[in-house]
Design an enzyme around this catalytic site. Structure first.
Site, short mmCIF file in Angstrom:
data_model
loop_
_atom_site.label_atom_id
_atom_site.label_comp_id
_atom_site.label_asym_id
_atom_site.label_seq_id
_atom_site.Cartn_x
_atom_site.Cartn_y
_atom_site.Cartn_z
N GLU A 202 33.35 -29.27 19.75
CA GLU A 202 32.23 -28.39 19.36
C GLU A 202 32.46 -26.97 19.90
OE1 GLU A 202 28.61 -30.31 20.60
OE2 GLU A 202 28.63 -31.62 18.85
N GLU A 362 30.67 -37.60 15.45
CA GLU A 362 29.63 -38.07 16.38
C GLU A 362 28.32 -38.19 15.62
OE1 GLU A 362 28.85 -35.54 19.72
OE2 GLU A 362 30.97 -35.23 20.14
N TRP A 370 18.48 -35.04 24.94
CA TRP A 370 18.41 -33.59 25.18
C TRP A 370 17.22 -32.90 24.53
CZ3 TRP A 370 19.28 -32.27 20.12
CH2 TRP A 370 20.21 -33.02 19.38
N GLU A 410 24.11 -37.40 30.62
CA GLU A 410 23.88 -38.07 29.34
C GLU A 410 23.66 -39.58 29.48
OE1 GLU A 410 27.20 -36.48 27.07
OE2 GLU A 410 25.86 -34.91 26.33
N PHE A 412 21.04 -41.26 29.69
CA PHE A 412 19.95 -41.82 28.87
C PHE A 412 20.15 -41.54 27.38
CE2 PHE A 412 18.04 -41.98 33.08
CZ PHE A 412 17.67 -43.32 33.08
N HIS A 413 21.35 -41.18 27.02
CA HIS A 413 21.69 -41.02 25.59
C HIS A 413 22.11 -42.39 25.08
CE1 HIS A 413 23.80 -39.57 22.02
NE2 HIS A 413 23.44 -38.33 22.29
#
Ligand code: GAL
Length: 767
Positions: A202, A362, A370, A410, A412-413
């Site tokens: 990215e 992704e 987020w 991340e 809790f992603h």
């Protein structure tokens, strides 16, 4: 070395790769799709190449995700691979954030762990899309060279510790990054399990705007290259305004903070956006070429960030520099808009890919971490979203990430393997998805091309950037959102539009729509005029064609693009903008539309928009074209208060063999739907001459159900129909031809060709 247009690149030639077989390349180039002339006659692209899987014939739909084994003890790797095999994972993106692990100190390299995991994965039939690993740099590098850190517009140095904390114009950083790229290429260039290069990650996520001294120097050089003389630059930026005339390129500034209420020269700001895009693209190319010099025969990609809420880069250009395009798409918690938004983003991806397959690099199995509130996916959506991407042309379905992290920003992603492990609803869905993708691949979906619409909504990254200027009549303009609204209006009207970059060739379409394409050059305006003259239908939105490529306002009446060519095409001339939404006491928040001019036309189109409302922007125009039809006017007390009562709001003007519509005010999706149904869902002039094409023209009767997203993918061998309900309601389909391949949340009726597809279901048929 990768070069444009074939050049010396070896990617389309014989492979030198060792491993699977000396003579078998790890990629394929002869995938059908993208065969129409406007898509093949591209001389500005590096060749298309698609990574093979480690299956016997190399084919299949790629399925997997970002894999971060360096976050886990090696004992867990075996279990990862067992679960990957169980889920049908065949590809992972590896080492994206692993630079510090690979090069723990400046003179120490540590490839052992990477060798081991690539080998283990490969032996299990899982291909590696290997990162250039430059997305995060090691802390020792920042300690030694703090000058590589970017600066914000206030001059504050960005601190290390996150991602992309580097200045793309720093020569020091580039040297370190390219050394890493070369090391990786030397080590893995001939590894048979590494089938693609995943460059950076990215690009621009955290360093899109850099105001460092490196950037200043590079911007000056960029301006010199672009403009040649300082006079040309003064002219382009209009520096006689506020006394900004420059004597030399040494006086060129980047738009750093100039005081709380100061406004940046919009021309300068726009060039700074372009420059930022170009610097990151140059950085990507430098990394790619450093690898390609050593390893010329593995395909290169980098993950774009295309969703309708962002427009980081001008990906229409980036797409020319990758062997296959890939995207990161995160769902919008927009209720019923969720699927529409996904399809809209993907429609643009399909255009970047020129009809060739593309990668979802992704997306998420469920919630992200987020946003202020992170909703999980609704029942069925984990599988449905992935299949929706396939329906829109993707041949690779990958997630962020394989195993949910136990720590870090991340954790809790959502992931393919959640914290609760294997015995979970989510992991079972991942397995179901893997199996469904295999079924689709076996049925021959891979490489089939998404059927195009005859309508293109035109997208311009530069217009999107321009609408963010704080110097416009309204700061609420948003090109991308208007593109999305029009896209949804077409779906509501039962037809699917494509989304095509303005800078590509859209002349094969019958209708082009330009929603808030603020910036139009004289050349692009001429292309529109030629298109309409030859029988095309052009639809111009309310804030389209107001400025040129230097952010100079086109003079002589709005929308004045092409020295007035645009308003002449439309048969109107605008004098002023009427802006609402100030939310002051007693101010109206909307204006109503009434009938058009029925005296001038018996057409029912003149009442289509009666009662529609506009809330943001109205153009105060005169009708100048002799044959222009007024399809709607502003009406009522509020219109009168603003001196607009009876003024043309929506018009149609014949132009050459075609026609040009002006939608002179903002309308919401339901009113745009009325316009599409009532005014555009009739034969376009391009259909009129030939009986065959007239037959295929969309009429309101022949339109498909607005409740379903129906896409078609075709290969020389077969045609695949995908049906996805757009809303909460199940959809009943009757008399549908084809052999059912996937019935996800779908029941087959007793009568042949009848199905009930439940909410978030997907039906795929092969003809
Ligand atoms: C992407 C990024 C991934 C991960 C993901 C979380 O932007 O590439 O590394 O951070 O977001 O949604």
């Amino acid at each position: 070395m990768q070069t444009k247009n074939g050049g010396t690149t070896k990617i389309s030639g014989a492979s030198k790769t060792t491993g699977v077989s000396e003579s078998t390349p790890l990629y394929e180039t002869n995938i059908p799709g993208g065969t129409s002339p406007d898509r093949t006659d591209r001389t500005d692209r590096i060749p298309f190449a698609w990574p093979k899987l480690l299956t016997e014939n190399g084919r299949g739909i790629a399925f997997g995700g970002d894999y971060n084994p360096d976050q886990w003890p090696e004992e867990i790797w075996g279990d990862d691979i067992r679960l990957m095999e169980k889920a049908g994972v065949n590809t992972v993106a590896l080492a994206i954030f692993s630079w510090d692990r690979i090069q723990p100190t400046e003179d120490r390299w540590n490839f052992g762990w990477l060798d081991r995991i690539i080998e283990k994965l490969g032996k299990a039939g899982i291909a590696t899309d290997l990162a250039s690993a430059t997305a995060t740099a090691p802390l020792w590098l920042y300690e030694k060279h703090p000058e590589v850190l970017p600066r914000d517009k206030y001059g504050h140095q960005v601190n290390a510790g996150s991602r992309q904390s580097w200045s793309p114009t720093s020569p020091v950083f580039k040297e370190y990054a390219l050394t890493l790229c070369r090391k990786l290429a030397e080590r893995y260039g001939s590894n048979p399990y590494v089938t693609a290069w995943h460059m950076g990650n990215e690009y621009g996520w955290n360093n899109r705007e850099d105001y460092s001294d490196n950037a200043l120097e590079a911007f000056r050089a960029w301006c010199r290259r672009k403009y040649g003389t300082i006079d040309a630059l003064n002219q382009a930026w209009g520096t006689t305004f506020w006394g900004q005339e420059m004597n030399d390129f040494d006086e060129v500034l980047i738009p750093r903070f100039m005081g709380a209420d100061s406004m940046v020269n919009p021309g300068q700001k726009l060039d700074f956006e372009r420059f930022g895009n170009d610097m990151l693209l140059d950085f990507y190319k430098a990394e790619r070429d450093a690898i390609a010099e050593i390893c010329p025969d593995k395909p290169f990609t980098t993950n774009f960030m295309v969703s309708t809420d962002q427009c980081c880069m001008d990906y229409a250009d980036w797409a020319n520099e990758v062997n296959f395009v890939s995207n990161d798409h995160y769902f919008h918690e927009g209720g019923e808009m969720h699927l529409d938004e996904l399809a809209c983003s993907d429609a643009l991806m399909d255009s970047f890919a020129l009809g060739k397959p593309w990668y979802v690099m992704e997306h998420s199995t469920s919630a992200v971490q987020w946003k202020p509130l992170n909703m999980r996916k609704r029942k069925g959506e984990t599988v449905r979203d992935s299949l929706a991407h396939v329906a829109m042309g993707a041949d690779a379905i990958n997630f962020f990430q394989w195993r949910a992290s136990a720590f870090g920003a991340e954790s809790f992603h959502s992931a393919m393997v959640p914290h609760a492990g294997e015995d979970t609803k989510l992991f079972r869905q991942v397995c179901e998805l893997g199996e469904t993708l295999r079924t689709l691949a076996d049925a021959g979906v891979q490489g089939s091309e998404l059927e195009r619409s005859d309508t293109a909504i035109l997208f311009s990254a530069e217009s999107e950037w321009a609408t963010r200027s704080e110097t416009l009549p309204s700061m609420k303009l948003n090109h991308w959102h208007d593109v999305r609204d029009w896209y949804r209006a077409f779906l509501n009207a039962g037809s699917r539009a494509d989304i095509v970059p303005l800078k590509y060739d859209w002349s094969a379409y019958k209708t082009v729509v330009l929603p808030t394409v603020l910036m139009l050059s004289a050349a692009d305006t001429q292309r529109l005029a030629d298109f309409a003259a030859a029988g095309g239908r052009v639809v111009i939105g309310y804030a389209t064609g107001l400025i040129d490529e230097n952010f100079h306002t086109w003079l002589g009446g709005y929308p004045g693009a092409g020295n007035g060519l645009l308003h002449d095409m439309l048969g109107i001339r605008g004098e002023e903008f009427n802006i609402l939404g100030a939310e002051a006491e007693g101010e109206p928040s909307e204006i109503r539309l009434g009938d058009g001019d029925s005296a001038a036309s018996a057409d029912s189109a003149v009442s289509v928009l009666n009662g529609a409302t506009t809330r943001l922007w109205q153009n105060d125009v005169n009708v100048t074209g002799e044959h222009a039809q007024v399809l709607a006017t502003y009406a009522g007390e509020t219109a009168d208060e603003w001196d607009l009562d009876g003024t043309a709001a929506v018009t149609r003007n014949p132009y050459g063999a075609g026609e040009a519509y002006f939608v002179g005010c903002d309308l919401d999706v339901s009113d745009l739907t009325r316009f599409v149904r009532g005014c555009l869902a009739v034969q376009s002039p391009k259909d009129a001459p030939s009986p065959e094409s007239a037959e295929s023209a969309k009429s309101p009767e022949s339109a498909e159900s607005p409740d379903v997203l129906h896409t078609v993918r075709k290969s020389p061998e077969a045609t695949f129909d995908f049906y996805l309900p757009r809303g909460k309601k199940e959809i009943a389909l009757h008399g549908i031809e084809g052999e059912p391949i996937v019935l996800f949340r779908t029941e087959q009726g007793e009568e042949s060709g009848s199905y009930v597809v439940h909410r978030n279901g997907v039906l795929v048929l092969r003809r």
